[in-house]
Design an enzyme around this catalytic site. Structure first.
Site, PDB file in Angstrom:
ATOM      1  N   LYS A   1     -28.401  26.253  -1.968  1.00 25.97           N
ATOM      2  CA  LYS A   1     -27.373  27.292  -1.781  1.00 25.97           C
ATOM      3  C   LYS A   1     -26.733  27.220  -0.401  1.00 25.97           C
ATOM      4  O   LYS A   1     -25.563  27.543  -0.252  1.00 25.97           O
ATOM      5  CB  LYS A   1     -27.959  28.684  -2.025  1.00 25.97           C
ATOM      6  CG  LYS A   1     -28.224  28.931  -3.503  1.00 25.97           C
ATOM      7  CD  LYS A   1     -28.365  30.402  -3.812  1.00 25.97           C
ATOM      8  CE  LYS A   1     -28.432  30.616  -5.319  1.00 25.97           C
ATOM      9  NZ  LYS A   1     -28.698  31.972  -5.706  1.00 25.97           N
TER      10      LYS A   1
ATOM     11  N   LYS B   1     -28.841  23.122 -13.333  1.00 29.08           N
ATOM     12  CA  LYS B   1     -29.248  24.242 -14.191  1.00 29.08           C
ATOM     13  C   LYS B   1     -28.051  25.147 -14.498  1.00 29.08           C
ATOM     14  O   LYS B   1     -27.114  25.235 -13.694  1.00 29.08           O
ATOM     15  CB  LYS B   1     -30.412  25.001 -13.565  1.00 29.08           C
ATOM     16  CG  LYS B   1     -30.026  26.124 -12.684  1.00 29.08           C
ATOM     17  CD  LYS B   1     -31.193  27.013 -12.305  1.00 29.08           C
ATOM     18  CE  LYS B   1     -30.614  28.020 -11.333  1.00 29.08           C
ATOM     19  NZ  LYS B   1     -31.171  29.308 -11.318  1.00 29.08           N
TER      20      LYS B   1
ATOM     21  N   LYS C   1     -25.271  31.564 -13.114  1.00 29.62           N
ATOM     22  CA  LYS C   1     -24.200  32.573 -13.117  1.00 29.62           C
ATOM     23  C   LYS C   1     -23.100  32.229 -12.133  1.00 29.62           C
ATOM     24  O   LYS C   1     -21.953  32.567 -12.325  1.00 29.62           O
ATOM     25  CB  LYS C   1     -24.685  33.939 -12.622  1.00 29.62           C
ATOM     26  CG  LYS C   1     -25.926  34.476 -13.129  1.00 29.62           C
ATOM     27  CD  LYS C   1     -26.157  35.855 -12.460  1.00 29.62           C
ATOM     28  CE  LYS C   1     -27.597  36.259 -12.607  1.00 29.62           C
ATOM     29  NZ  LYS C   1     -28.446  35.705 -11.552  1.00 29.62           N
TER      30      LYS C   1
HETATM   31  N1  AQP Z   1     -30.773  27.975 -16.274  1.00 31.60           N
HETATM   32  C1  AQP Z   1     -31.875  28.707 -16.324  1.00 31.60           C
HETATM   33  N2  AQP Z   1     -32.861  28.395 -17.198  1.00 31.60           N
HETATM   34  C2  AQP Z   1     -33.990  29.145 -17.270  1.00 31.60           C
HETATM   35  N3  AQP Z   1     -34.199  30.231 -16.509  1.00 31.60           N
HETATM   36  C3  AQP Z   1     -33.242  30.580 -15.633  1.00 31.60           C
HETATM   37  N4  AQP Z   1     -33.146  31.575 -14.749  1.00 31.60           N
HETATM   38  C4  AQP Z   1     -31.954  31.481 -14.087  1.00 31.60           C
HETATM   39  N5  AQP Z   1     -31.268  30.440 -14.546  1.00 31.60           N
HETATM   40  C5  AQP Z   1     -32.039  29.842 -15.490  1.00 31.60           C
HETATM   41  C6  AQP Z   1     -34.168  32.572 -14.533  1.00 31.60           C
HETATM   42  O1  AQP Z   1     -33.536  33.845 -14.545  1.00 31.60           O
HETATM   43  C7  AQP Z   1     -34.225  34.692 -13.629  1.00 31.60           C
HETATM   44  C8  AQP Z   1     -33.262  35.347 -12.722  1.00 31.60           C
HETATM   45  O2  AQP Z   1     -32.692  34.466 -11.827  1.00 31.60           O
HETATM   46  P1  AQP Z   1     -31.920  35.055 -10.576  1.00 31.60           P
HETATM   47  O3  AQP Z   1     -30.744  35.801 -11.012  1.00 31.60           O
HETATM   48  O4  AQP Z   1     -32.835  35.812  -9.713  1.00 31.60           O
HETATM   49  O5  AQP Z   1     -31.519  33.811  -9.755  1.00 31.60           O
HETATM   50  P2  AQP Z   1     -31.288  32.358 -10.142  1.00 31.60           P
HETATM   51  O6  AQP Z   1     -32.549  31.749 -10.623  1.00 31.60           O
HETATM   52  O7  AQP Z   1     -30.674  31.715  -8.942  1.00 31.60           O
HETATM   53  O8  AQP Z   1     -30.263  32.499 -11.363  1.00 31.60           O
HETATM   54  P3  AQP Z   1     -28.785  32.054 -11.440  1.00 31.60           P
HETATM   55  O9  AQP Z   1     -28.273  32.447 -12.770  1.00 31.60           O
HETATM   56  O10 AQP Z   1     -28.671  30.610 -11.096  1.00 31.60           O
HETATM   57  O11 AQP Z   1     -28.099  32.954 -10.345  1.00 31.60           O
HETATM   58  P4  AQP Z   1     -27.220  32.507  -9.133  1.00 31.60           P
HETATM   59  O12 AQP Z   1     -26.134  31.672  -9.710  1.00 31.60           O
HETATM   60  O13 AQP Z   1     -26.734  33.768  -8.511  1.00 31.60           O
HETATM   61  O14 AQP Z   1     -28.102  31.734  -8.207  1.00 31.60           O
HETATM   62  C9  AQP Z   1     -35.267  33.843 -12.902  1.00 31.60           C
HETATM   63  O15 AQP Z   1     -36.526  34.052 -13.502  1.00 31.60           O
HETATM   64  C10 AQP Z   1     -34.786  32.457 -13.151  1.00 31.60           C
HETATM   65  O16 AQP Z   1     -35.845  31.526 -13.132  1.00 31.60           O
END
Ligand code: AQP
Length: 348
Positions: A128, A211, A214
């Site tokens: 990030k 991955k 969002k």
């Molecule tokens: N692609 C994914 N596959 C499986 N699990 C996922 N999680 C996120 N993306 C995937 C799981 O969702 C939970 C919440 O994640 P988060 O919002 O705290 O942060 P993150 O993991 O960084 O998710 P994003 O969607 O990628 O958010 P941004 O884009 O803001 O960084 C966690 O349990 C995560 O493992």
């Protein structure tokens, strides 16, 4: 759920905590990797006296810029997503991180326990912050210490997460162990990540090495929980694949990241193993498989998105649920923080 973690012979009663950042709209990755499993753990622990706490971690979301209006909306939409997917405020404690000040208070203590070197090794920080680390926020760097506080302020023993969060839960254990060691106590449990199922890492529809996220700038890379049937079908139709037919066995997916991702998603949505799915679809071309996947995704997701939209029409009701959840969460967190202050030597 496995037995309660033990530390020097002390058993900590099982308690489940997890959270999601309201940093954008919910994705299929969040649903399969996290929320659906939150619901399973809620149901599996009913009647056993085991609390399940699920949080909207808005303080993590602001480690990167968020517009205030989007943050408010995304927090409510996340709460609506939790409830629409089956989290029940009567069974689980649902709340907003910033409404329980004990998270940040314990987070500061953990900032003083965690080491710079530990933080620098976190892959999410590296991803990030990118090359411009000097311009990244201090909050983004310290994020895993606050996440440790989110978990340990409840003495949570089990944390359902996707694969990408495993390293942060391991760091939570390191922080707990160092705190216990430095103060000569047996106070924080060794929390276990709970990572299981076919879709613990859902990948981008545009690039099988990234991955699904969002905050990916490409909306085509993800299925949003609010996408309608046409959008879901179109994104799956355009998902990157290779020219070969699907194999009949898992080994045939080796070095085919995009194909493996679509089969994993299908298996997870259908509650089947990848082997079971391949035994049925092996030999099919993507032109045949993609519409099957789109139909399944729409069938599973549209009841949730319809319910989310309904809940979003009454934001006051969502806010009331979050406020009541925060009160219940604080009742658990406050005594644990007070004991931490006693251990550290802070006068109450
Ligand atoms: N692609 C994914 N596959 C499986 N699990 C996922 N999680 C996120 N993306 C995937 C799981 O969702 C939970 C919440 O994640 P988060 O919002 O705290 O942060 P993150 O993991 O960084 O998710 P994003 O969607 O990628 O958010 P941004 O884009 O803001 O960084 C966690 O349990 C995560 O493992």
């Amino acid at each position: 759920m496995s037995d309660a973690p033990q530390q020097n012979g002390t058993a900590f009663p099982p308690r489940v905590f997890s959270g999601i950042q309201p940093s954008g709209g919910l994705t299929l990755g969040n649903y399969l990797g996290a929320i659906r499993r939150f619901v399973n753990m809620q149901e599996a622990n009913q009647g056993k006296g085991i609390e399940t706490l699920y949080c909207m971690v808005d303080q993590h979301a602001i480690t990167v810029p968020q517009s205030p209006a989007d943050l408010t909306r995304n927090t409510r939409e996340l709460a609506a997503g939790y409830i629409a997917a089956g989290l029940d405020p009567a069974k689980s404690i649902l709340f907003n991180q910033s409404q329980v000040a004990e998270h940040a208070q314990l987070g500061w203590i953990f900032n003083c326990v965690a080491r710079m070197g530990w933080m620098q090794r976190m892959t999410q920080w590296k991803d990030k912050a990118g090359k411009n680390t000097q311009n990244a926020s201090l909050g983004l760097f310290a994020y895993p210490a606050l996440m440790a506080a989110d978990i340990l302020v409840y003495h949570a023993t089990h944390v359902p997460v996707g694969e990408d969060q495993k390293q942060h839960v391991e760091l939570t254990r390191d922080i707990a162990a160092k705190f216990n060691h430095d103060y000569g106590v047996d106070f924080f449990p060794m929390t276990e990540p709970v990572i299981e199922g076919a879709a613990t890492r859902v990948m981008s529809l545009r690039d099988g090495s990234k991955k699904m996220s969002k905050s990916d700038p490409s909306d085509a890379s993800r299925i949003n929980m609010t996408d309608d049937a046409d959008a879901i079908a179109q994104k799956i139709r355009k998902a990157r694949t290779d020219p070969d037919a699907l194999p009949s066995e898992v080994e045939g997916l080796k070095d085919r990241a995009e194909a493996r991702n679509l089969v994993n998603i299908y298996a997870a949505l259908d509650n089947r193993t990848v082997d079971q799915v391949l035994s049925e679809v092996g030999g099919k071309q993507f032109s045949e498989f993609k519409p099957m996947l789109a139909d399944l995704a729409v069938a599973r997701l549209s009841p949730i998105s319809t319910e989310m939209a309904r809940l979003m029409q009454t934001p006051d009701e969502i806010d009331t649920i979050l406020r009541s959840g925060a009160e219940r969460a604080r009742a658990i967190a406050a005594p644990i923080l007070q004991q931490t202050y006693d251990i550290v030597g802070m006068i109450r």
